[in-house]
Design an enzyme around this catalytic site. Structure first.
Site, PDB file in Angstrom:
ATOM      1  N   ASP A 162       0.989  -0.937  -0.028  1.00  0.00           N
ATOM      2  CA  ASP A 162       0.251  -0.466  -0.372  1.00  0.00           C
ATOM      3  C   ASP A 162       1.200   1.573   0.022  1.00  0.00           C
ATOM      4  O   ASP A 162       0.565   1.952   0.714  1.00  0.00           O
ATOM      5  CB  ASP A 162      -1.306  -0.019   0.976  1.00  0.00           C
ATOM      6  CG  ASP A 162      -1.986   1.332   1.259  1.00  0.00           C
ATOM      7  OD1 ASP A 162      -2.426   1.334   0.398  1.00  0.00           O
ATOM      8  OD2 ASP A 162      -1.724   1.168   2.512  1.00  0.00           O
ATOM      9  N   ASN A 413       6.909  -7.833   6.410  1.00  0.00           N
ATOM     10  CA  ASN A 413       5.878  -6.902   6.778  1.00  0.00           C
ATOM     11  C   ASN A 413       4.706  -7.635   6.478  1.00  0.00           C
ATOM     12  O   ASN A 413       3.980  -8.193   5.129  1.00  0.00           O
ATOM     13  CB  ASN A 413       5.993  -5.270   5.951  1.00  0.00           C
ATOM     14  CG  ASN A 413       4.116  -4.441   6.889  1.00  0.00           C
ATOM     15  OD1 ASN A 413       3.837  -3.903   7.857  1.00  0.00           O
ATOM     16  ND2 ASN A 413       2.911  -4.742   6.170  1.00  0.00           N
ATOM     17  N   GLU A 414       3.552  -8.147   6.529  1.00  0.00           N
ATOM     18  CA  GLU A 414       2.157  -8.375   7.016  1.00  0.00           C
ATOM     19  C   GLU A 414       2.396  -9.350   5.920  1.00  0.00           C
ATOM     20  O   GLU A 414       1.689  -9.884   5.047  1.00  0.00           O
ATOM     21  CB  GLU A 414       0.979  -7.958   6.424  1.00  0.00           C
ATOM     22  CG  GLU A 414       0.909  -6.548   7.303  1.00  0.00           C
ATOM     23  CD  GLU A 414      -0.553  -5.707   7.049  1.00  0.00           C
ATOM     24  OE1 GLU A 414      -0.895  -5.890   6.375  1.00  0.00           O
ATOM     25  OE2 GLU A 414      -1.186  -5.368   7.697  1.00  0.00           O
ATOM     26  N   ASN A 467       0.130  -5.553  13.659  1.00  0.00           N
ATOM     27  CA  ASN A 467      -1.008  -4.854  13.068  1.00  0.00           C
ATOM     28  C   ASN A 467      -2.228  -4.827  13.116  1.00  0.00           C
ATOM     29  O   ASN A 467      -3.016  -5.382  12.519  1.00  0.00           O
ATOM     30  CB  ASN A 467      -0.444  -4.391  11.622  1.00  0.00           C
ATOM     31  CG  ASN A 467       0.907  -4.464  10.894  1.00  0.00           C
ATOM     32  OD1 ASN A 467       2.511  -4.230  12.052  1.00  0.00           O
ATOM     33  ND2 ASN A 467       1.619  -4.231   9.843  1.00  0.00           N
ATOM     34  N   TYR A 469      -6.490  -3.318  13.110  1.00  0.00           N
ATOM     35  CA  TYR A 469      -7.095  -2.382  12.985  1.00  0.00           C
ATOM     36  C   TYR A 469      -8.969  -2.270  13.095  1.00  0.00           C
ATOM     37  O   TYR A 469      -9.443  -1.836  12.685  1.00  0.00           O
ATOM     38  CB  TYR A 469      -7.210  -1.946  10.902  1.00  0.00           C
ATOM     39  CG  TYR A 469      -5.865  -1.199  10.583  1.00  0.00           C
ATOM     40  CD1 TYR A 469      -5.912   0.242  10.913  1.00  0.00           C
ATOM     41  CD2 TYR A 469      -4.977  -1.948  10.506  1.00  0.00           C
ATOM     42  CE1 TYR A 469      -4.298   0.603  10.535  1.00  0.00           C
ATOM     43  CE2 TYR A 469      -3.847  -1.258   9.571  1.00  0.00           C
ATOM     44  CZ  TYR A 469      -2.977  -0.307   9.902  1.00  0.00           C
ATOM     45  OH  TYR A 469      -2.092   0.442   9.249  1.00  0.00           O
ATOM     46  N   TYR A 473     -10.787  -1.029   9.294  1.00  0.00           N
ATOM     47  CA  TYR A 473     -11.247  -2.156   8.273  1.00  0.00           C
ATOM     48  C   TYR A 473     -11.868  -2.874   9.034  1.00  0.00           C
ATOM     49  O   TYR A 473     -12.719  -4.001   8.897  1.00  0.00           O
ATOM     50  CB  TYR A 473      -9.466  -3.151   7.882  1.00  0.00           C
ATOM     51  CG  TYR A 473      -9.089  -2.136   7.023  1.00  0.00           C
ATOM     52  CD1 TYR A 473      -9.746  -1.097   5.790  1.00  0.00           C
ATOM     53  CD2 TYR A 473      -8.021  -2.095   7.531  1.00  0.00           C
ATOM     54  CE1 TYR A 473      -8.666  -0.880   5.134  1.00  0.00           C
ATOM     55  CE2 TYR A 473      -6.562  -1.016   6.812  1.00  0.00           C
ATOM     56  CZ  TYR A 473      -7.771  -0.425   5.245  1.00  0.00           C
ATOM     57  OH  TYR A 473      -6.694   0.389   4.719  1.00  0.00           O
ATOM     58  N   GLU A 505       1.231  -1.221  13.769  1.00  0.00           N
ATOM     59  CA  GLU A 505      -0.015  -0.622  12.939  1.00  0.00           C
ATOM     60  C   GLU A 505      -1.642  -0.456  14.016  1.00  0.00           C
ATOM     61  O   GLU A 505      -1.269  -1.121  14.167  1.00  0.00           O
ATOM     62  CB  GLU A 505      -0.209  -1.235  11.490  1.00  0.00           C
ATOM     63  CG  GLU A 505       1.775  -1.154  10.455  1.00  0.00           C
ATOM     64  CD  GLU A 505       1.186  -1.425   9.347  1.00  0.00           C
ATOM     65  OE1 GLU A 505       0.230  -1.029   8.563  1.00  0.00           O
ATOM     66  OE2 GLU A 505       1.783  -1.625   8.658  1.00  0.00           O
ATOM     67  N   TRP A 550       0.047   4.487  12.505  1.00  0.00           N
ATOM     68  CA  TRP A 550       0.032   3.991  11.065  1.00  0.00           C
ATOM     69  C   TRP A 550      -0.921   5.207  11.463  1.00  0.00           C
ATOM     70  O   TRP A 550      -1.905   5.073  11.484  1.00  0.00           O
ATOM     71  CB  TRP A 550      -0.821   2.405  10.655  1.00  0.00           C
ATOM     72  CG  TRP A 550       0.301   2.581   9.153  1.00  0.00           C
ATOM     73  CD1 TRP A 550      -0.815   2.761   7.709  1.00  0.00           C
ATOM     74  CD2 TRP A 550       1.030   2.565   8.945  1.00  0.00           C
ATOM     75  NE1 TRP A 550      -0.168   2.754   7.187  1.00  0.00           N
ATOM     76  CE2 TRP A 550       0.896   2.647   7.421  1.00  0.00           C
ATOM     77  CE3 TRP A 550       2.909   1.941   9.289  1.00  0.00           C
ATOM     78  CZ2 TRP A 550       2.367   2.175   6.431  1.00  0.00           C
ATOM     79  CZ3 TRP A 550       3.908   2.022   8.455  1.00  0.00           C
ATOM     80  CH2 TRP A 550       3.531   1.930   7.531  1.00  0.00           C
TER      81      TRP A 550
HETATM   82  C1  BDP Z   1      -1.420  -2.771   6.319  1.00  0.00           C
HETATM   83  C2  BDP Z   1      -0.066  -2.480   5.422  1.00  0.00           C
HETATM   84  C3  BDP Z   1       0.245  -0.620   5.638  1.00  0.00           C
HETATM   85  C4  BDP Z   1      -0.731  -0.095   4.339  1.00  0.00           C
HETATM   86  C5  BDP Z   1      -1.974  -0.380   6.271  1.00  0.00           C
HETATM   87  C6  BDP Z   1      -3.191   0.168   5.677  1.00  0.00           C
HETATM   88  O1  BDP Z   1       1.496  -2.760   6.815  1.00  0.00           O
HETATM   89  O2  BDP Z   1       1.385  -0.778   4.214  1.00  0.00           O
HETATM   90  O3  BDP Z   1      -0.407   1.029   4.435  1.00  0.00           O
HETATM   91  O4  BDP Z   1      -2.144  -1.625   6.341  1.00  0.00           O
HETATM   92  O5  BDP Z   1      -4.211   0.062   4.745  1.00  0.00           O
HETATM   93  O6  BDP Z   1      -2.306  -3.818   5.697  1.00  0.00           O
HETATM   94  O7  BDP Z   1      -3.473   1.740   6.064  1.00  0.00           O
END
Ligand code: BDP
Length: 593
Positions: A162, A413-414, A467, A469, A473, A505, A550
């Site tokens: 991303d 990463n991920e 990470n 969200y 998300y 994140e 993040w």
């Molecule tokens: C994670 C990633 C990061 C993205 C972030 C996002 O590690 O690079 O920019 O989510 O969705 O999946 O903002």
């Protein structure tokens, strides 16, 4: 790998500035031998900078394949009898270099340096043509991976990470000298026992064997505190002044190579911070004391220059970190310019160093590129990719091993981390990283759908880097549910592993200036609410030893329906204007200091 430096026996000249530049739209430069003469066209491009945003031209912005840089360079006549080296701090993602008509270097990987020894090819005092072809193509065998789709309108690059696929010469280019018999590499590791510090060193030399290595360590005032002789050894420092987060005290190690008659053959000076790093149960220790990470995942990203290194943005970003009271960041999602790590060393900012292995994940491929594939297979991420990844881990460690600021290596990463294939892929990479550097803990940033129930690789690592969200998300606009789910997951991790957890994140996209009374995603208020919710949970879960939001600043991405002119999860805009959450972080982090 030593960074070029001016010392009494060495000289370096940056080759930055404007270079001739040509986009190889038809892909003919290599067969037509473009290095043999002046590049076609009249374009020029600055180094360091990405080329993508320099010209108002979609064909340059979205170009897939080769671009060419060229510069005529005069080698100083006083460089007779010296070893003369051409060094690129990076070329994204791969490059071939010619000096006049001779190919002198080729390198894979966009974020680590490479060199060419030009001693036998240049004439001091004369002019020489340096030509570089830089290819931005991402394939299943590059780190990061991607693939090129052939469409009726030409090739389109697809990738599973991303951030925009910026390319070009993002960092400095150097012409530098060393003596022919010279210090080729230095490795230091440090120990602390009470008020005594020890610097274990290893010095690799090249050339005439009739030389002796001498090492002197001086404190920040220039007073000699220890000396030793021989290619390996230890320097003991009584009443040591350790390198500490927030302070960044550095000694200078001066390594000398002396000939039989005591004459000085070579000198190299390396800043050294004496500190220890360790993981004990769920605690992360720096100098034996628990350390709590505050800060961000960042990007090398700014308007116009893209991923080009810029000292002004660097100093400003560090100043903003200090203003917030942040003590750390992750070099998401690739090793950053060496200037950044040196600055972090001097200012006591703690760094998690990451490779460019981002997007090794079919689930992200489906979301970001609409592509359906298995992550690990003969046709996708395979043994050849793993070898390129191994090399990327190695080049990061070889370049950055002496930075006291770097306390963890993040090797991806991920990535997919829930399948037997992912375990077989990562096991040898972890072994390799540990062999190269037994002194630093290892981690990788774990993807949201890899949970304590299905993860199969976290036991290989020392630190859990998550990470997550919740509130974005997942559980969008339902922060009560997000809070429950986040806490439940963190507690489940702590039951499975007795390891420190760093939230590497978390955050929410936010358009600066957008405000509502009722909590609404994309507003400044919602970002602040999401961060406050995470912080409540972190403060309740003991194993959480770090919070890195993040992102530090908004950044450019490929187009997407979830992206409004890029990713807007920054606490600062791309131009570094603060959003509301900046003050909230400032009060939390300044208080924690
Ligand atoms: C994670 C990633 C990061 C993205 C972030 C996002 O590690 O690079 O920019 O989510 O969705 O999946 O903002």
């Amino acid at each position: 790998m030593l960074r070029p430096r001016d010392t009494p026996t060495r000289e370096c000249t940056p080759l930055n500035g404007l270079w001739r530049f040509a986009v190889d739209t038809d892909g003919v430069g290599r067969t037509d031998g473009w290095w043999r003469r002046a590049l076609p066209g009249r374009r020029e491009a600055p180094v360091p900078a990405s080329y993508n945003d320099l010209f108002p031209d979609p064909a340059v912005h979205d170009h897939v394949g080769d671009v060419w840089y060229q510069k005529v360079v005069r080698v100083p006549s006083r460089w007779e009898d010296r070893r003369i080296v051409l060094r690129f701090d990076s070329a994204t993602h791969r490059a071939v270099v010619w000096l006049d008509d001779t190919e002198v270097a080729a390198h894979e990987g966009g974020y680590t340096p490479f060199e060419a020894d030009l001693t036998d090819l240049v004439e001091p005092g004369a002019e020489h043509r340096v030509t570089v072809v830089v290819d931005n193509t991402l394939t299943w065998q590059s780190i990061p991976p991607g693939y090129v789709e052939q469409t009726p309108d030409g090739p389109r690059q697809r990738y599973f990470h991303d951030f925009f696929n910026y390319a070009g010469l993002h960092r400095s280019v150097w012409l530098y000298t060393t003596p022919r018999t010279h210090i080729d590499d230095i490795t230091v590791t440090t120990r602390l026992a009470g008020s005594t510090g020890t610097v274990d060193y290893r010095i690799h030399t090249v050339g005439d064997e009739e030389h002796e290595v001498r090492v002197v360590l001086r404190d920040a005032d220039g007073t000699e505190v220890a000396q030793a002789a021989g290619p390996t050894g230890e320097l003991t420092v009584e009443d040591v002044h350790p390198w500490r987060p927030g302070e960044g005290y550095l000694y200078q190690l001066r390594a000398e190579l002396r000939g039989v008659g005591e004459e000085l053959a070579d000198v190299y000076e390396l800043p050294v911070g004496v500190r220890t790093v360790a993981v004990e149960g769920s605690r992360f220790l720096i100098n034996g004391e628990p350390f709590y990470f505050t800060g961000f995942g960042k990007h090398e990203d700014s308007p116009v220059r893209g991923k080009g290194h810029d000292d002004a943005f660097m100093v400003h970003d560090f100043a903003l970190l200090e203003w917030l009271g942040a003590n750390s960041f992750r070099t998401s999602h690739y090793p950053y310019a060496e200037e950044v790590l040196e600055y972090a060393d001097r200012h006591g900012i703690v760094v998690i160093g990451e490779t460019a292995a981002v997007g090794l994940n079919a689930e992200l491929g489906a979301t970001l590129a609409g592509a359906v594939f298995s992550t690990f297979s003969d046709d996708t991420v395979n043994a050849a990719t793993q070898e390129v990844h191994r090399q990327a881990v190695q080049e990061m460690i070889e370049r950055d091993k002496n930075h006291p600021s770097v306390v963890i290596w993040s090797i991806a990463n991920e990535p997919e981390s829930t399948t037997a294939a992912s375990r077989s892929y990562f096991e040898p990479l972890v072994d390799h990283a540990r062999r190269l550097d037994p002194s630093r803990p290892l981690g990788f940033a774990n993807f949201m759908s890899a949970t304590p129930d299905n993860d199969v690789v976290c036991d290989l690592f020392d630190v859990l880097m998550l990470n997550r969200y919740y509130g974005w998300y997942k559980d969008l606009a339902d922060l009560a549910a997000a809070e429950r789910h986040l806490e439940a997951e963190l507690l489940a991790w702590t039951r499975k592993h007795d390891k420190p957890i760093i939230m590497t994140e978390y955050g929410a996209d936010t358009i600066i200036g957008l405000r509502t009374i009722v909590p609404t995603p994309w507003t400044e208020g919602y970002q602040a609410d999401v961060l406050a919710m995470y912080h409540r949970v972190f403060d309740r879960v003991e194993a959480v030893v770090g919070e890195q939001i993040w992102n530090f600043a908004d950044f450019a991405t490929a187009p997407g329906v979830l992206r409004v002119d890029g990713n807007k999860k920054g606490v600062f805009t791309r131009e570094r204007r603060p959003k509301t959450s900046a003050w909230q972080l400032r009060s939390r982090w300044q208080e924690q200091r």
